[in-house]
Design an enzyme around this catalytic site. Structure first.
Site, mmCIF file in Angstrom:
data_model
loop_
_atom_site.group_PDB
_atom_site.id
_atom_site.type_symbol
_atom_site.label_atom_id
_atom_site.label_comp_id
_atom_site.label_asym_id
_atom_site.label_seq_id
_atom_site.Cartn_x
_atom_site.Cartn_y
_atom_site.Cartn_z
ATOM 1 N N SER A 296 0.836 -1.192 0.000
ATOM 2 C CA SER A 296 0.000 0.000 0.000
ATOM 3 C C SER A 296 0.881 1.257 0.000
ATOM 4 C CB SER A 296 -0.967 -0.027 1.189
ATOM 5 O OG SER A 296 -1.949 0.963 1.052
ATOM 6 N N ASP A 380 -9.153 -4.416 -5.536
ATOM 7 C CA ASP A 380 -8.668 -3.436 -4.568
ATOM 8 C C ASP A 380 -9.461 -2.131 -4.705
ATOM 9 O OD1 ASP A 380 -7.115 -1.730 -2.918
ATOM 10 O OD2 ASP A 380 -5.336 -2.951 -3.318
ATOM 11 N N HIS A 409 -7.755 -5.036 -0.884
ATOM 12 C CA HIS A 409 -6.597 -4.429 -0.228
ATOM 13 C C HIS A 409 -6.125 -5.347 0.901
ATOM 14 C CE1 HIS A 409 -4.016 -0.988 -0.255
ATOM 15 N NE2 HIS A 409 -4.148 -0.797 1.035
#
Length: 430
Positions: A296, A380, A409
């Site tokens: 991320s 995601d 995610h």
């Protein structure tokens, strides 16, 4: 017992960004009709939807659904699944990108949600962001200013976290920021056995939290350093970080976005280089093998650090954020932190758009010269795949792509194992 409490609490916090969603009694299954979820531009996609209870289709279930480009879902409708199953016409896309079907089933007054995302020739996605003409000059100057700042390293042994084979320290370094200095904190893990070792920098996902350090990898013969980015110690009580995240560091990703020299992430990027300054200075470092990894925000920092610092030999970015952030201004999904989406019209200014270009992962990806393993999924919602592909397609150095289409995610344990094994294979020569 004290050591066990430390380990369990820190493992819980550090695993949150990578954990799979919790299993629920009612399961909503959504999937495109191509096995690899990938289509040619103009090819039609059909989404199958199944609602399960105890593993069997749940009859007469009402669903609502939306279908459209990710974060721009346009077609909205509802249906009743007489036999617990339905096929939805998803249409197609006339340009490269991702088409998403989001489904909500309502059962006994409770909503259950899932989604699936079809890819349309994602290898053709080109970034919306442009590289400033003085991009490299800007960052070279920042690194030169960092080099003038003494490292002033302070290591504090954490006996309760040490193992039979690894010493664990709370590390405190001096870092550069515009107009002064700040501090960088992290957890350093060093093999106890005398010798020379490769090193791995682990860079963090977004948020404000404590860190446990990567003891497991250190036990395999790798020096590891897991850093925080906010200039505060990373061993305090969890409540301290919760308070900081809700107050002083709330929305930190937009601080000073209208000024490229004072934007929050400048000290963050330099902090990653400073962390490497420390790692390569260690007498236990083997002098050659240095990697960086993260997911991320950490995926973004992995690419950025590897592009900024020629000492890095390998990078392992997972679902990188901060990629093609101005995509929204071109009518498609942009990367986290979604600074320019419809909910943030106040950011749509010339000064902020200009600053963002100096910090966009895409522009660092263009400068990447080392091998990387790039991992992401199609579902995601935090880091839209359109933005991640814009960065991936900008990399010209050797790269391995690991797709886990169903993931949002989060990551599968098998995915984490693949990435970890890739890193160990590169760092520890067999």
């Amino acid at each position: 017992m004290k050591k066990l409490v430390y380990i369990l609490s820190f493992l819980l916090v550090s695993s949150l960004a990578f954990a799979q969603p919790a299993t629920q009694m009612i399961k909503v299954m959504v999937a495109p009709d191509h096995e690899d979820w990938t289509y040619k531009i103009g090819e039609k996609v059909t989404f199958s939807v199944t609602v399960l209870k105890w593993g069997n289709p749940l009859k007469n279930t009402k669903i609502t659904y939306q279908i459209g480009p990710e974060r721009f879902e346009t077609k909205k409708d509802s249906a009743v699944l007489k036999d617990g199953v339905i096929k939805l016409d998803g249409g197609t896309m006339t340009t490269s990108g991702f088409l998403r079907c989001t489904v909500i089933a309502k059962v006994d007054g409770k909503e259950y949600r899932n989604l699936a995302t079809a890819a349309f020739e994602p290898e053709k996605i080109q970034p919306a962001v442009e590289m400033p003409s003085d991009f490299n000059e800007f960052w070279n100057k920042a690194k030169a200013n960092l080099a003038k700042v003494p490292m002033d390293a302070k290591m504090t042994l954490l006996p309760e976290r040490c193992t039979e084979t690894v010493n664990v320290y709370h590390l405190n370094l001096q870092n550069y920021k515009e107009g002064g200095t700040t501090r960088l904190y992290g957890i350093l893990c060093v093999p106890k056995k005398e010798g020379k070792y490769p090193a791995l920098l682990r860079v963090p996902g977004a948020g404000v939290r404590p860190y446990a350090g990567d003891v497991r990898t250190a036990e395999k013969g790798v020096i590891t350093l897991e850093i925080g980015i906010h200039g505060v110690p990373v061993t305090m009580d969890l409540g301290v970080y919760t308070d900081l995240g809700a107050a002083a560091l709330s929305g930190y990703w937009a601080y000073n976005l209208d000024n490229r020299d004072q934007y929050y992430y400048k000290k963050v990027f330099m902090g990653c280089v400073r962390a490497n300054d420390f790692l390569v200075s260690l007498p236990q470092f083997d002098g050659t093998n240095l990697a960086v990894a993260g997911g991320s925000q950490g995926g973004a920092l992995s690419i950025i650090t590897a592009a900024l610092d020629s000492r890095v030999k390998w990078a392992a970015p997972t679902y990188p954020a901060m990629s093609d952030m101005v995509g929204y201004l071109k009518g498609r999904a942009g990367g986290w932190p979604h600074i320019f989406d419809k909910n943030n019209p106040h950011h749509n200014t010339e000064a902020k758009i200009k600053t963002a270009a100096y910090y966009d992962v895409v522009n660092f990806a263009k400068n990447l010269k080392v091998p990387c393993i790039y991992s992401m999924g199609f579902n995601d919602e935090t880091c839209p795949p359109t933005s991640m592909w814009a960065a991936y397609n900008s990399i010209s150095s050797p790269k391995e792509l690991k797709l886990y289409q169903e993931t949002g995610h989060w990551t599968f344990p098998e995915e984490n194992e693949v990435i970890q094994n890739w890193l160990l294979d590169k760092l520890i020569k067999k």
